[in-house]
Design a protein around this motif. Structure first.
Motif, PDB file in Angstrom:
ATOM      1  N   LEU A  80       2.660  13.537   1.214  1.00 55.99           N
ATOM      2  CA  LEU A  80       2.582  12.309   1.563  1.00 55.99           C
ATOM      3  C   LEU A  80       1.842  11.505   2.715  1.00 55.99           C
ATOM      4  N   LYS A  88       3.614   6.114  -5.472  1.00 54.35           N
ATOM      5  CA  LYS A  88       4.056   6.010  -6.907  1.00 54.35           C
ATOM      6  C   LYS A  88       3.018   7.140  -7.351  1.00 54.35           C
ATOM      7  N   SER A  89       1.494   7.193  -6.489  1.00 54.10           N
ATOM      8  CA  SER A  89       0.423   8.149  -6.715  1.00 54.10           C
ATOM      9  C   SER A  89       0.826   9.903  -6.891  1.00 54.10           C
ATOM     10  N   ALA A  90       2.161   9.483  -5.625  1.00 58.44           N
ATOM     11  CA  ALA A  90       2.512  10.932  -5.758  1.00 58.44           C
ATOM     12  C   ALA A  90       3.791  11.186  -6.152  1.00 58.44           C
ATOM     13  N   LEU A  99      -1.659  12.062   2.355  1.00 57.16           N
ATOM     14  CA  LEU A  99      -2.050  10.628   2.081  1.00 57.16           C
ATOM     15  C   LEU A  99      -2.525   9.156   3.008  1.00 57.16           C
ATOM     16  N   VAL A 111       0.996   8.801   4.720  1.00 60.22           N
ATOM     17  CA  VAL A 111       1.712   7.540   4.947  1.00 60.22           C
ATOM     18  C   VAL A 111       2.880   8.325   5.614  1.00 60.22           C
ATOM     19  N   GLN A 145       0.709  -1.176   0.077  1.00 64.29           N
ATOM     20  CA  GLN A 145      -0.076  -0.215  -0.167  1.00 64.29           C
ATOM     21  C   GLN A 145       0.697   1.530   0.098  1.00 64.29           C
ATOM     22  N   ILE A 146       1.857   0.860   0.576  1.00 58.36           N
ATOM     23  CA  ILE A 146       2.730   2.259   0.648  1.00 58.36           C
ATOM     24  C   ILE A 146       3.395   2.682  -0.904  1.00 58.36           C
ATOM     25  N   LYS A 147       3.895   1.492  -1.180  1.00 57.48           N
ATOM     26  CA  LYS A 147       4.104   1.366  -2.235  1.00 57.48           C
ATOM     27  C   LYS A 147       3.673   2.345  -3.783  1.00 57.48           C
ATOM     28  N   LYS A 148       1.941   2.103  -3.585  1.00 62.62           N
ATOM     29  CA  LYS A 148       0.821   3.261  -4.421  1.00 62.62           C
ATOM     30  C   LYS A 148       0.830   3.989  -4.055  1.00 62.62           C
ATOM     31  N   LYS A 149       0.492   4.320  -3.282  1.00 60.71           N
ATOM     32  CA  LYS A 149       0.543   5.842  -2.682  1.00 60.71           C
ATOM     33  C   LYS A 149       2.674   6.630  -2.754  1.00 60.71           C
TER      34      LYS A 149
END
Length: 660
Positions: A646, A531-533, A649, A651, A525-529
């Motif tokens: 972040l 990448k979204s940043a 979001l 994180v 989930q952290i990786k997805k956020k």
């Protein structure tokens, strides 16, 4: 005659029809006899072949129930269990009462097929076993980490409680099976007694009906014989009367002819006498010749004879007409009597058939009523036994479920408390680590600033020394110009040296640190956020660290073969499984290792549904970690701004220096 003719026709038709039926029956009977001979000789394979042919050729055979039962036994005896189960299901569907006649082994095959537990899905990947050596090879023997001695009383208590619950469950199952068996035997005995009584009653009623039918048939036969004798006597009397009448008519005709002949002769004689008397008087009228006289006399005689013949023919004709009329009357009377006899016989047969039908109907109704009453009673007793067993099973299940729920709730509460304490400890440790990291970072930044100031100060001092040296050499300025130029070159080249040293000690940029993780799944989930940043996550190997885990212990065994049996049960339940050997040589079977104690408790509850009793054992293992970072920033302020973005979001991150 017409009745006899009809009987002969019916007999011929029966003779023509019966052979084909007998042949068909003998064909099925011979096939069944072949199958039964093989079955009795334990040649079950050949028996099954004949039985399959019978079912295929005669699907509605009156022996279908026995054929299906023998076929199921033949399949089971030749290890064709799937076919045996299908055949048993067909038998019980078409003949529900056949269950009372089946062998316990065959009945158990159907029950085992219907009571198999459903296949469960694979456990989620969120809590896999981390201990790689244990998961890779289930039969690998490796030393295990001993559980802390503080948890020993709890483990022993849990094992004792599980053993008690298991014994209680087994006892309840045994009592339930015994009750069901006793109820089934009682129902079967009562059903057999009812069937026997009904059969005896039906046999008695059938015997009485047969006797009544035989008596009626005997009476009917006597009456028919009497009617036939009377008919023969009447026919004979009519025939004798006709013969007597004809004899009388013949005698009368003969007497009449004789009387006419005598009368004619007398008339001729009288005429002759009269002629003789009158001859002298009528000599003139006498025939001229003798021939004329003879002719005249002959004509008179001929006329008399012809007259007698005509009268005789008329008499014979009248007699024949009278005989024909009498014969027609007799034939008509005989025909009417035959019709009456036939109607009486038909009525008697119809009355007998109606009586037989009524008796059979009454017997069938009484037998059906007896069967229905027996079946109803057996069903009521079976339903009562089933209800009692169901209520007991429900009570036992509710008690077991309640105990399991209470145990699960306690374990879950304990796990939740331990998880909360661990989370608090981890949070405190993380906070402390963050503070120490921030302090170290601050100290490093202060040191870098101090080093930079010291470098600038050293550079300024060197520049001042060089300027002083330059002002003291006025006299040789023109002559030493090349030398001064050559000496100034190193000073210019060395000037950025402090800067170079400072840059070697200071970071080349900054990055965002998201912490260290044991499982890669925790970073998804952290990786997805990240990448979204708009950044690329970077995963690097971190140092190993000790982690506390919960292992599901399924049993301890003195030999590996017994432990393998438990492994098979775990595999059947779709659970993780491995064996570890302790320092005492015991083989310990485990059903997985979990970081999350709540997940371990859920797995325990799932395994309990398969009858597998387990306990949790804590252990500490060293596991590798993964460090997650992202981004490259020239200034700490830029990195902090991205970190704040972040954090919105959800994180948490920290700004750290990035080195080459």
């Amino acid at each position: 005659m017409s009745t006899i003719r009809m009987l002969l026709v019916a007999l011929v038709l029966a003779c023509l029809i019966v052979p084909s039926v007998s042949f068909a029956d003998s064909d099925e009977a011979s096939m069944f006899a072949q199958a039964k001979n093989h079955y009795k000789e334990n040649s079950y394979y050949f028996a099954s072949t004949w039985l399959e042919r019978i079912l295929k050729k005669y699907p509605n055979s009156p022996q279908r129930e026995e054929v299906l039962a023998m076929l199921a036994k033949s399949y089971a005896a030749t290890s064709r269990d799937d076919k045996a189960v299908r055949t048993l299901k067909t038998l019980l569907k078409d003949f529900p009462k056949a269950a009372d006649k089946l062998e316990p082994g065959l009945l158990k095959m159907v029950q085992d097929q219907s009571q198999q537990p459903p296949q469960l899905a694979e456990p989620e990947a969120a809590a896999p076993a981390v201990a790689a050596p244990a998961v890779v090879a289930p039969t690998v023997v490796a030393p295990t980490v001993a559980a802390p001695t503080v948890a020993a009383p709890t483990v022993a208590g849990g094992a004792e409680k599980a053993a008690t619950e298991k014994a209680a469950t087994e006892k309840a199952v045994a009592e339930k099976a015994a009750a069901e068996k006793a109820a089934a035997e009682k129902a079967a005995a009562e059903k057999a007694a009812a069937e026997k009584a009904a059969a005896e009653k039906a046999a008695a009623e059938k015997a009485a009906a047969d006797k009544a039918a035989a008596d009626k048939a005997s009476a009917d036969k006597v009456a028919a014989d009497k009617v036939a004798a009377e008919k023969v006597a009447a026919d004979r009397a009519i025939a004798d009367r006709a013969i007597a009448d004809r004899a009388i008519a013949d005698k009368l005709a003969a007497d009449r002819v004789a009387a006419q002949r005598v009368a004619a002769e007398e008339a001729v004689a009288g005429k002759v006498a009269a002629d003789q008397v009158a001859a002298p008087k009528a000599s003139a009228a006498r025939p001229a010749t003798i021939e004329e006289a003879v002719a005249e006399r002959t004509a008179v005689i001929k006329a008399a004879v012809e007259k007698a013949s005509v009268e005789k023919a008329a008499a014979e004709k009248a007699a024949a007409q009278k005989a024909a009329a009498e014969k027609a009357v007799a034939d008509k009377a005989a025909a009417e009597k035959a019709v009456a006899d036939k109607a009486a016989a038909k009525q008697a047969a119809a009355e007998k058939a109606a009586m037989d039908k009524e008796a059979a109907k009454k017997a069938a109704a009484e037998k059906a009523a007896a069967d229905k009453a027996a079946a109803k009673k057996a069903a009521e007793e079976k339903a009562a036994a089933k209800k009692a067993a169901a209520e007991k099973a429900a009570a036992d299940k509710a008690a077991a479920k309640k105990a399991a729920a209470e145990k699960a709730a306690a374990d879950k509460a304990a796990a939740k408390k331990a998880a909360a304490e661990k989370a608090a400890a981890d949070k405190a440790a993380a906070k402390k680590a963050a503070e120490e990291k921030a302090a170290a970072k601050k100290a490093a930044a202060e040191k870098a600033i101090a080093d930079k100031v010291a470098a600038k100060k050293a550079a300024a001092e060197r520049a001042a020394a060089k300027a002083a040296a330059k002002t003291t050499s006025d006299s040789a300025a023109n002559a030493a110009a090349p030398a001064a130029a050559s000496a100034a070159a190193p000073a210019v080249a060395e000037q950025p040296q402090p800067q170079t040293m400072a840059s070697a000690a200071s970071p080349v940029g900054y990055t965002l640190d998201f912490g260290s993780f044991v499982l890669k799944s925790e970073m998804v989930q952290i990786k997805k956020k990240i990448k979204s940043a708009g950044m690329k996550p970077v995963v690097a190997s971190g140092p190993k660290r000790k982690e506390q885990m919960s292992r599901i212990h399924a049993g301890e065994y003195s030999d590996q073969q017994t432990a393998e049996k438990m492994l098979q049960k775990l595999r059947k339940a779709k659970a993780e499984n491995f064996i570890l050997q302790d320092k005492n040589g015991k083989f310990n079977v485990y059903a997985g290792s979990y970081f999350d104690k709540v997940g371990a408790v859920d797995e325990q509850l799932r395994l309990a549904g398969f009858g597998i009793t387990t306990e949790l054992r804590p252990t500490v293992v060293q596991v590798p970690t993964f460090i997650l970072t992202a981004g490259s920033f020239k200034s700490e302020q830029d990195a902090a701004l991205k970190g704040a973005e972040l954090e919105k979001l959800g994180v948490k991150t920290a700004v750290v220096p990035r080195t080459k």
